[in-house]
Design an enzyme around this catalytic site. Structure first.
Site, PDB file in Angstrom:
ATOM      1  N   TYR A 185      53.975 125.775 -55.482  1.00 29.48           N
ATOM      2  CA  TYR A 185      53.283 126.713 -56.376  1.00 29.48           C
ATOM      3  C   TYR A 185      53.652 128.180 -56.146  1.00 29.48           C
ATOM      4  O   TYR A 185      53.116 129.057 -56.821  1.00 29.48           O
ATOM      5  CB  TYR A 185      51.766 126.526 -56.243  1.00 29.48           C
ATOM      6  N   ARG A 189      50.985 112.811 -63.399  1.00 31.38           N
ATOM      7  CA  ARG A 189      50.995 114.196 -63.920  1.00 31.38           C
ATOM      8  C   ARG A 189      51.759 114.313 -65.241  1.00 31.38           C
ATOM      9  O   ARG A 189      51.848 115.388 -65.818  1.00 31.38           O
ATOM     10  CB  ARG A 189      51.610 115.154 -62.899  1.00 31.38           C
ATOM     11  N   HIS A 221      51.629 125.237 -66.893  1.00 31.91           N
ATOM     12  CA  HIS A 221      51.679 124.641 -65.552  1.00 31.91           C
ATOM     13  C   HIS A 221      52.710 125.383 -64.729  1.00 31.91           C
ATOM     14  O   HIS A 221      53.833 125.622 -65.206  1.00 31.91           O
ATOM     15  CB  HIS A 221      52.025 123.153 -65.613  1.00 31.91           C
ATOM     16  N   ILE A 222      52.319 125.726 -63.531  1.00 30.14           N
ATOM     17  CA  ILE A 222      53.215 126.471 -62.641  1.00 30.14           C
ATOM     18  C   ILE A 222      54.396 125.586 -62.245  1.00 30.14           C
ATOM     19  O   ILE A 222      55.553 126.012 -62.266  1.00 30.14           O
ATOM     20  CB  ILE A 222      52.432 126.945 -61.400  1.00 30.14           C
ATOM     21  N   SER A 223      54.093 124.350 -61.877  1.00 32.17           N
ATOM     22  CA  SER A 223      55.153 123.409 -61.485  1.00 32.17           C
ATOM     23  C   SER A 223      55.622 122.625 -62.711  1.00 32.17           C
ATOM     24  O   SER A 223      54.936 122.589 -63.738  1.00 32.17           O
ATOM     25  CB  SER A 223      54.614 122.441 -60.420  1.00 32.17           C
ATOM     26  N   ALA A 283      44.302 119.852 -62.281  1.00 30.54           N
ATOM     27  CA  ALA A 283      44.208 118.382 -62.304  1.00 30.54           C
ATOM     28  C   ALA A 283      43.424 117.852 -63.505  1.00 30.54           C
ATOM     29  O   ALA A 283      43.628 116.707 -63.928  1.00 30.54           O
ATOM     30  CB  ALA A 283      43.585 117.884 -61.003  1.00 30.54           C
ATOM     31  N   PRO A 313      40.726 123.661 -61.305  1.00 33.94           N
ATOM     32  CA  PRO A 313      40.393 123.471 -59.897  1.00 33.94           C
ATOM     33  C   PRO A 313      41.549 123.665 -58.935  1.00 33.94           C
ATOM     34  O   PRO A 313      42.677 123.262 -59.217  1.00 33.94           O
ATOM     35  CB  PRO A 313      39.880 122.026 -59.843  1.00 33.94           C
ATOM     36  N   ASN A 314      41.215 124.288 -57.825  1.00 30.35           N
ATOM     37  CA  ASN A 314      42.099 124.533 -56.678  1.00 30.35           C
ATOM     38  C   ASN A 314      43.096 125.675 -56.902  1.00 30.35           C
ATOM     39  O   ASN A 314      43.792 126.062 -55.967  1.00 30.35           O
ATOM     40  CB  ASN A 314      42.845 123.246 -56.245  1.00 30.35           C
ATOM     41  N   ASN A 323      45.566 126.799 -67.772  1.00 29.86           N
ATOM     42  CA  ASN A 323      46.135 125.888 -66.786  1.00 29.86           C
ATOM     43  C   ASN A 323      44.959 125.052 -66.281  1.00 29.86           C
ATOM     44  O   ASN A 323      44.218 125.484 -65.404  1.00 29.86           O
ATOM     45  CB  ASN A 323      46.795 126.648 -65.634  1.00 29.86           C
ATOM     46  N   HIS A 367      45.068 116.055 -66.585  1.00 28.57           N
ATOM     47  CA  HIS A 367      45.430 114.641 -66.618  1.00 28.57           C
ATOM     48  C   HIS A 367      44.227 113.717 -66.753  1.00 28.57           C
ATOM     49  O   HIS A 367      44.394 112.501 -66.842  1.00 28.57           O
ATOM     50  CB  HIS A 367      46.211 114.292 -65.332  1.00 28.57           C
ATOM     51  N   ASP A 392      38.080 117.959 -75.852  1.00 27.16           N
ATOM     52  CA  ASP A 392      37.080 118.065 -76.926  1.00 27.16           C
ATOM     53  C   ASP A 392      36.636 119.516 -77.123  1.00 27.16           C
ATOM     54  O   ASP A 392      36.477 119.975 -78.260  1.00 27.16           O
ATOM     55  CB  ASP A 392      35.869 117.182 -76.621  1.00 27.16           C
ATOM     56  N   ARG A 421      48.447 127.938 -49.859  1.00 25.76           N
ATOM     57  CA  ARG A 421      48.940 126.637 -49.384  1.00 25.76           C
ATOM     58  C   ARG A 421      50.018 126.150 -50.344  1.00 25.76           C
ATOM     59  O   ARG A 421      50.097 126.594 -51.479  1.00 25.76           O
ATOM     60  CB  ARG A 421      47.795 125.607 -49.359  1.00 25.76           C
ATOM     61  N   ARG A 451      57.326 115.439 -61.254  1.00 29.69           N
ATOM     62  CA  ARG A 451      56.408 115.046 -60.184  1.00 29.69           C
ATOM     63  C   ARG A 451      55.863 113.629 -60.421  1.00 29.69           C
ATOM     64  O   ARG A 451      56.441 112.871 -61.187  1.00 29.69           O
ATOM     65  CB  ARG A 451      55.298 116.104 -60.075  1.00 29.69           C
ATOM     66  N   GLU A 459      49.170 125.857 -73.136  1.00 23.69           N
ATOM     67  CA  GLU A 459      48.954 125.176 -71.849  1.00 23.69           C
ATOM     68  C   GLU A 459      50.059 125.609 -70.883  1.00 23.69           C
ATOM     69  O   GLU A 459      51.241 125.575 -71.242  1.00 23.69           O
ATOM     70  CB  GLU A 459      49.015 123.661 -72.104  1.00 23.69           C
TER      71      GLU A 459
HETATM   72  O1  CA2 Z   1      51.616 122.996 -61.904  1.00 24.28           O
HETATM   73  C1  CA2 Z   1      50.463 123.294 -62.211  1.00 24.28           C
HETATM   74  O2  CA2 Z   1      50.146 124.434 -62.568  1.00 24.28           O
HETATM   75  C2  CA2 Z   1      49.345 122.257 -62.095  1.00 24.28           C
HETATM   76  O3  CA2 Z   1      48.454 122.449 -63.191  1.00 24.28           O
HETATM   77  C3  CA2 Z   1      48.641 122.533 -60.784  1.00 24.28           C
HETATM   78  C4  CA2 Z   1      47.580 121.508 -60.432  1.00 24.28           C
HETATM   79  C5  CA2 Z   1      48.116 120.083 -60.563  1.00 24.28           C
HETATM   80  O4  CA2 Z   1      47.069 119.149 -60.370  1.00 24.28           O
HETATM   81  C6  CA2 Z   1      48.750 119.840 -61.912  1.00 24.28           C
HETATM   82  O5  CA2 Z   1      49.266 118.526 -61.937  1.00 24.28           O
HETATM   83  C7  CA2 Z   1      49.872 120.832 -62.162  1.00 24.28           C
HETATM   84  C8  CA2 Z   1      47.076 121.713 -59.005  1.00 24.28           C
HETATM   85  C9  CA2 Z   1      46.531 123.078 -58.750  1.00 24.28           C
HETATM   86  C10 CA2 Z   1      46.294 123.203 -57.274  1.00 24.28           C
HETATM   87  O6  CA2 Z   1      46.777 124.438 -56.883  1.00 24.28           O
HETATM   88  C11 CA2 Z   1      46.988 124.655 -55.561  1.00 24.28           C
HETATM   89  C12 CA2 Z   1      47.670 125.809 -55.237  1.00 24.28           C
HETATM   90  C13 CA2 Z   1      47.928 126.081 -53.923  1.00 24.28           C
HETATM   91  C14 CA2 Z   1      47.499 125.217 -52.924  1.00 24.28           C
HETATM   92  C15 CA2 Z   1      46.815 124.077 -53.252  1.00 24.28           C
HETATM   93  C16 CA2 Z   1      46.552 123.797 -54.592  1.00 24.28           C
END
Ligand code: CA2
Length: 141
Positions: free
Chosen positions: A24, A112, A101-103, A78, A11-12, A75, A81, A88, A19, A108, A99
């Site tokens: 990111y 997370r 994660h960009i960040s 959210a 998601p997102n 990836n 977590h 499953d 954003r 953080r 797996e």
């Molecule tokens: O660092 C990552 O790739 C995460 O999986 C990104 C998730 C976050 O909940 C994880 O803890 C770490 C959030 C993805 C939301 O991506 C956005 C990108 C641009 C603007 C807003 C949200």
């Protein structure tokens, strides 16, 4: 026959590059897909690239991968977590899982730092930005 890797995004991540570039980066998910496809072609891998904001849709895609994929790069965003259901589904998938994660989630908020998906993943990449997807592809190659 070339191997197929499913690249799944939670998601997102459709907002990538639109954003929060300080966290990111400025590449969009379409940019990431293009780079993943280019690298995969050079490594002789087929790619199924997918993003959804819905947990069930991601689970359905993991089920589809059981028949069609030799590996999953995920990836879960959210859902990393929170989702025992995604864990499953991945446990019912027999090939390797990486797996991404960009960040750097460990730098953080504390919520997370725990990942359900890490209980299943062969490897976890965090904090390399979108380069993490390319590194995951190299793992499969
Ligand atoms: O660092 C990552 O790739 C995460 O999986 C990104 C998730 C976050 O909940 C994880 O803890 C770490 C959030 C993805 C939301 O991506 C956005 C990108 C641009 C603007 C807003 C949200």
């Amino acid at each position: 026959m070339s191997k197929t890797i499913y690249v799944l995004n939670g998601p997102n991540l459709n907002l990538l590059g639109k954003r929060q570039p300080e966290i990111y980066g400025s590449e969009t998910l379409a940019d990431v897909e293009q780079k993943v496809r280019a690298r995969a072609a050079s490594l002789g891998l087929e790619i199924e690239f997918f993003q959804s904001n819905h947990e069930g849709a991601i689970i359905d895609k993991i089920h589809e991968a059981r028949e069609k994929a030799q590996g999953i790069i995920i990836n879960p965003a959210a859902y990393t977590h929170t989702s025992v259901a995604i864990l499953d589904a991945l446990n019912a998938f027999e090939a390797p899982v990486v797996e991404v994660h960009i960040s750097n989630v460990h730098k953080r908020e504390a919520f997370r730092h725990h990942s359900y998906v890490s209980l299943r993943a062969e490897a976890v990449i965090a904090g390399m930005g979108t380069l993490g997807y390319q590194v995951a592809l190299e793992y499969f190659a």
